[in-house]
Design an enzyme around this catalytic site. Sequence first.
Site, PDB file in Angstrom:
ATOM      1  N   GLY A  17       0.818  -1.208   0.000  1.00  0.00           N
ATOM      2  CA  GLY A  17       0.000   0.000   0.000  1.00  0.00           C
ATOM      3  C   GLY A  17       0.851   1.256   0.000  1.00  0.00           C
ATOM      4  N   SER A  18       0.369   2.294   0.657  1.00  0.00           N
ATOM      5  CA  SER A  18       0.970   3.632   0.521  1.00  0.00           C
ATOM      6  C   SER A  18       2.355   3.782   1.128  1.00  0.00           C
ATOM      7  CB  SER A  18       0.035   4.688   1.126  1.00  0.00           C
ATOM      8  OG  SER A  18      -1.129   4.817   0.324  1.00  0.00           O
ATOM      9  N   THR A  19       2.805   2.854   1.984  1.00  0.00           N
ATOM     10  CA  THR A  19       4.191   2.947   2.441  1.00  0.00           C
ATOM     11  C   THR A  19       5.142   2.799   1.257  1.00  0.00           C
ATOM     12  OG1 THR A  19       4.149   0.588   2.997  1.00  0.00           O
ATOM     13  CG2 THR A  19       3.792   2.142   4.798  1.00  0.00           C
ATOM     14  N   LYS A  36       4.932   4.319  -1.399  1.00  0.00           N
ATOM     15  CA  LYS A  36       5.139   5.636  -2.009  1.00  0.00           C
ATOM     16  C   LYS A  36       6.516   6.201  -1.652  1.00  0.00           C
ATOM     17  CE  LYS A  36       0.194   6.619  -2.229  1.00  0.00           C
ATOM     18  NZ  LYS A  36      -0.970   7.248  -1.593  1.00  0.00           N
TER      19      LYS A  36
END
Length: 574
Positions: free
Chosen positions: A305-307, A309
């Site tokens: 997920g967004s980690t 990014k």
Amino acid sequence: MKSRTYNRKKILIIFLGFLGLVTVLTARLVYLMVFEADYYQKKAETLHEREREIKAARGVIADANGTALAVNKTVCTVSVIHSQIRDSGQVIEVLSRELGMDAADVRKSVEKVSSMEKIKTNVDKKVGDRIRGYELEGVKVDEDYKRYYPYEELASKVLGFTGGDNQGIVGLEVMYEEYLKGINGTILTVTDARGVELEGEEENRREPIPGSTLYTSLDYNIQSFAQQAAENVMEEKQADKVAVILMNPQDGGILAMVNVPEFNLNEPFVLNTADSGANLGEEQKQDALNQMWRNGCINDTYEPGSTFKIITTAACLEEGVVKLSDTFSCPGYAVVEDRKIRCHKVGGHGAETFVQGIQNSCNPVFINIGLRLGAEKFYDYFSQFGLLGMTGIDLPGEAGTIMHKKEDIGLVELATMTFGQSFQITPVQMATTVCSLINGGRRVTPHLGVRVADADGNVLEEFAYPKGEKILSEETSATLDMLLESVVSEGSGKNAAIPGYRIGGKTATSQTLPRSANKYISSFIGFAPADNPKVLGMVVIYNPQGVYYGGTIAAPVLRDIFDNVLPYLGITAT
């Protein structure tokens, strides 16, 4: 006359034949008695010697400060020698009572004609001493060692455990078996032809050599802080499981690795469920045990997920396809080919800079910069950062990344990959990669083993881990640290902030497959101090009930851990 001459010749031939045979036998006898005497002497002695094994003490596993996490407990092995038993009835009665065994089972072993028959192993030393006190002829009580874990569930899936033969099965116990196992000794006793030990003959002993002490990078106190925090959030959120990793981002040393629910290392074959698997069949129970022993931090993959990014930001900044001042517009979604990919904020973030985009964890911003980078370059950076291979951690069973083939990455796949979906990696790979990007840009090898030493503390071997190639420029690494600090101070990671400390980090909330199941994984990666990282922490909460956003439930867990760990490590508030 002819007949007499013929008979004489026959007699002579027979005589010479016998004489030759006797000569050969005599020569052979002389050879065996003179030239092979030592060999057959030893062989004869062996026939009159009984060998009993003396188990070597297994090496201690200790944390970075010398706190023993795995030690040995003295136990006994009770055996019988059939030829030496005088009163089998008394032997059977005493052993069945003291060992809590069925008399019929003891009788089978006592009446079995063999040089030595084991009755029971891992007998409590007090029981063994009592049996020895009866002075029963034909009964032998030998001291042995059983693995003992003084903190029971602490780091259970990292330490691992041993089997009935005291040999490592999983975790560090099996990974460092060569150093921990030691060398068994022997006791030789002289017996007569019936196998009865001769009185007055001295025992010939070869003393065992104990295993080496393994010192690890784990810290008992940090592991305890992390495990307690993980247990609290698992109970509070009724989650399936929780993983926590704490690392030194400069050298890759693992300070703590938690996988709750853990299990009792002193009872590794008892399931950690309320009913202990009472209603399960043998095959089902074994499957459940395998799952219980499984170290999810290294054995299981997930969509980060967004980690992720963090990785997308590093690649795009390094390639120069985005600047901090670049502006974007988020209407709440991004259209890629025929797909509408939504942002977590339904109404969108509107106009924002790249800095605000990472603070807001805005999907359309990352889709935009990922498309600028392109699939080929994205894949190349994925490889350059070490995400396609194993981390090389010194634990067995590490899983590899599940990733698209380069030629199969279309625009939609690329768009979803930029914010950590459509591929899977292990938590330890994610934590290791972030360590390598924030520490100045050098890939590290996650590890637990530090050195081995003998019983007197003399170091026998220091373990060296490769310092990987430069994967990111120091300038980009410093910029990344600054951006991630702003995520905690001003953005979605505010719940990880601790007054007086400079903390960087990134939140994530990902949905597991199949999406229709509506199950989520909440996570947070944080590090401190942001300008010179000394410790990195990662929290992953699987299937939390109720509120499931990473910034809401995972970030506070790491904040609580850091609140204890940072002062403990000597990192002071400013």
